[in-house]
Design a protein around this motif. Sequence first.
Motif, short mmCIF file in Angstrom:
data_model
loop_
_atom_site.label_atom_id
_atom_site.label_comp_id
_atom_site.label_asym_id
_atom_site.label_seq_id
_atom_site.Cartn_x
_atom_site.Cartn_y
_atom_site.Cartn_z
N THR A 117 0.86 -1.17 0.00
CA THR A 117 0.00 0.00 0.00
C THR A 117 0.90 1.23 0.00
OG1 THR A 117 -2.04 0.96 0.90
CG2 THR A 117 -0.34 0.29 2.51
N THR A 118 0.29 2.41 0.10
CA THR A 118 1.05 3.66 0.08
C THR A 118 0.58 4.62 1.16
OG1 THR A 118 1.68 5.58 -1.28
CG2 THR A 118 -0.50 4.65 -1.68
N THR A 119 1.49 5.46 1.59
CA THR A 119 1.17 6.50 2.57
C THR A 119 0.45 7.69 1.93
OG1 THR A 119 3.31 7.59 2.24
CG2 THR A 119 3.18 5.96 4.02
N MET A 120 0.46 7.76 0.60
CA MET A 120 -0.04 8.96 -0.06
C MET A 120 -1.49 9.31 0.25
SD MET A 120 1.82 9.08 -3.80
CE MET A 120 1.55 7.39 -4.32
N SER A 121 -2.31 8.33 0.63
CA SER A 121 -3.72 8.63 0.88
C SER A 121 -3.94 9.45 2.15
CB SER A 121 -4.57 7.35 0.92
OG SER A 121 -4.35 6.64 2.12
N ILE A 122 -2.89 9.69 2.93
CA ILE A 122 -3.05 10.52 4.14
C ILE A 122 -3.15 12.00 3.78
CG2 ILE A 122 -0.62 10.93 4.71
CD1 ILE A 122 -1.47 10.28 7.67
N SER A 123 -2.65 12.36 2.63
CA SER A 123 -2.63 13.76 2.23
C SER A 123 -4.02 14.26 1.86
CB SER A 123 -1.70 13.94 1.02
OG SER A 123 -1.88 15.25 0.48
N PRO A 124 -4.39 15.44 2.37
CA PRO A 124 -5.67 16.02 1.98
C PRO A 124 -5.67 16.44 0.50
CG PRO A 124 -4.55 17.43 3.60
CD PRO A 124 -3.69 16.24 3.39
N HIS A 125 -4.50 16.45 -0.12
CA HIS A 125 -4.39 16.84 -1.53
C HIS A 125 -4.44 15.65 -2.48
CE1 HIS A 125 -3.34 20.71 0.11
NE2 HIS A 125 -2.35 20.16 0.77
N ASN A 132 -6.39 4.07 -4.66
CA ASN A 132 -6.85 2.70 -4.41
C ASN A 132 -7.20 1.96 -5.70
OD1 ASN A 132 -6.47 2.58 -1.59
ND2 ASN A 132 -8.37 3.70 -1.26
N GLU A 133 -7.79 2.67 -6.66
CA GLU A 133 -8.11 2.03 -7.95
C GLU A 133 -6.82 1.58 -8.65
OE1 GLU A 133 -11.02 0.92 -9.12
OE2 GLU A 133 -11.71 1.60 -7.15
N ILE A 134 -5.81 2.44 -8.64
CA ILE A 134 -4.52 2.10 -9.25
C ILE A 134 -3.90 0.91 -8.51
CG2 ILE A 134 -2.15 2.90 -9.65
CD1 ILE A 134 -3.41 5.77 -10.01
N GLY A 135 -3.91 0.97 -7.19
CA GLY A 135 -3.34 -0.12 -6.38
C GLY A 135 -4.02 -1.44 -6.62
N LYS A 136 -5.36 -1.43 -6.68
CA LYS A 136 -6.12 -2.67 -6.91
C LYS A 136 -5.84 -3.24 -8.30
CE LYS A 136 -10.15 -0.97 -5.64
NZ LYS A 136 -11.57 -0.79 -5.24
N ARG A 137 -5.75 -2.35 -9.31
CA ARG A 137 -5.47 -2.80 -10.68
C ARG A 137 -4.08 -3.44 -10.76
NH1 ARG A 137 -2.76 -0.19 -14.24
NH2 ARG A 137 -3.23 1.89 -13.48
N LEU A 138 -3.09 -2.80 -10.17
CA LEU A 138 -1.73 -3.35 -10.18
C LEU A 138 -1.67 -4.69 -9.42
CD1 LEU A 138 0.22 -0.04 -9.53
CD2 LEU A 138 0.36 -1.44 -11.60
N ALA A 139 -2.39 -4.76 -8.31
CA ALA A 139 -2.43 -5.99 -7.52
C ALA A 139 -3.01 -7.13 -8.34
CB ALA A 139 -3.25 -5.76 -6.25
N GLU A 140 -4.07 -6.84 -9.08
CA GLU A 140 -4.71 -7.86 -9.92
C GLU A 140 -3.75 -8.31 -11.03
OE1 GLU A 140 -8.58 -7.71 -12.62
OE2 GLU A 140 -8.98 -7.12 -10.53
#
Length: 186
Positions: A117-125, A132-140
């Motif tokens: 996973t990534t820490t980037m989702s903590i940013s309000p920006h 998450n869509e990118i992460g799920k696609r790569l995981a698949e």
Amino acid sequence: SSIKMAEEKLLLHSCCAPCSAYIYFLLSEKYDVTLFFYNPNIYPEAEYKQRKEEFLKFCNSNNCKYKISDDTYFNWRQKIIGLENEKEGGKRCEKCFEIRLSETAQIAKKENFNLFTTTMSISPHKNHNVLNEIGKRLAEELKINYLVANFKKNDGFKKACELSKKYNFYRQNYCGCEFSFKKFLK
């Protein structure tokens, strides 16, 4: 007596120390976490070095397992050709997320991590849905698991800021690339 199951190994893409501390402590309660610093988008080089030093300071002071992949800004720039004029938070950012998450996923797969996973989702920006869509696609695609997350939930960003003060981290004022830097200067 219950037998403790082996913890799942998680590779956590880390954009910077301020974002990583809170998430590292949160996820370490459940996973065997290794932090992964891979951010070829960071500009200028002095900024990259400063963020990397802060990352190492955090990892070393907390005995965190970590990995670093030094790719060049030039290589990152080649991968986003044609997206230079996109608005902040748009297609260029999506491509940048994909570049960094793809590298994380590939290393997680190669080194037998259970998930990434990534820490980037903590940013309000940052848009956690896009991440998450990118992460799920790569995981698949790679047949590995992705931990869907929105770390800004439950005051995550606020808690990260508090930990940054506690550790006296350098906190940057822009995402990282030259385009967010130029926007910040305006």
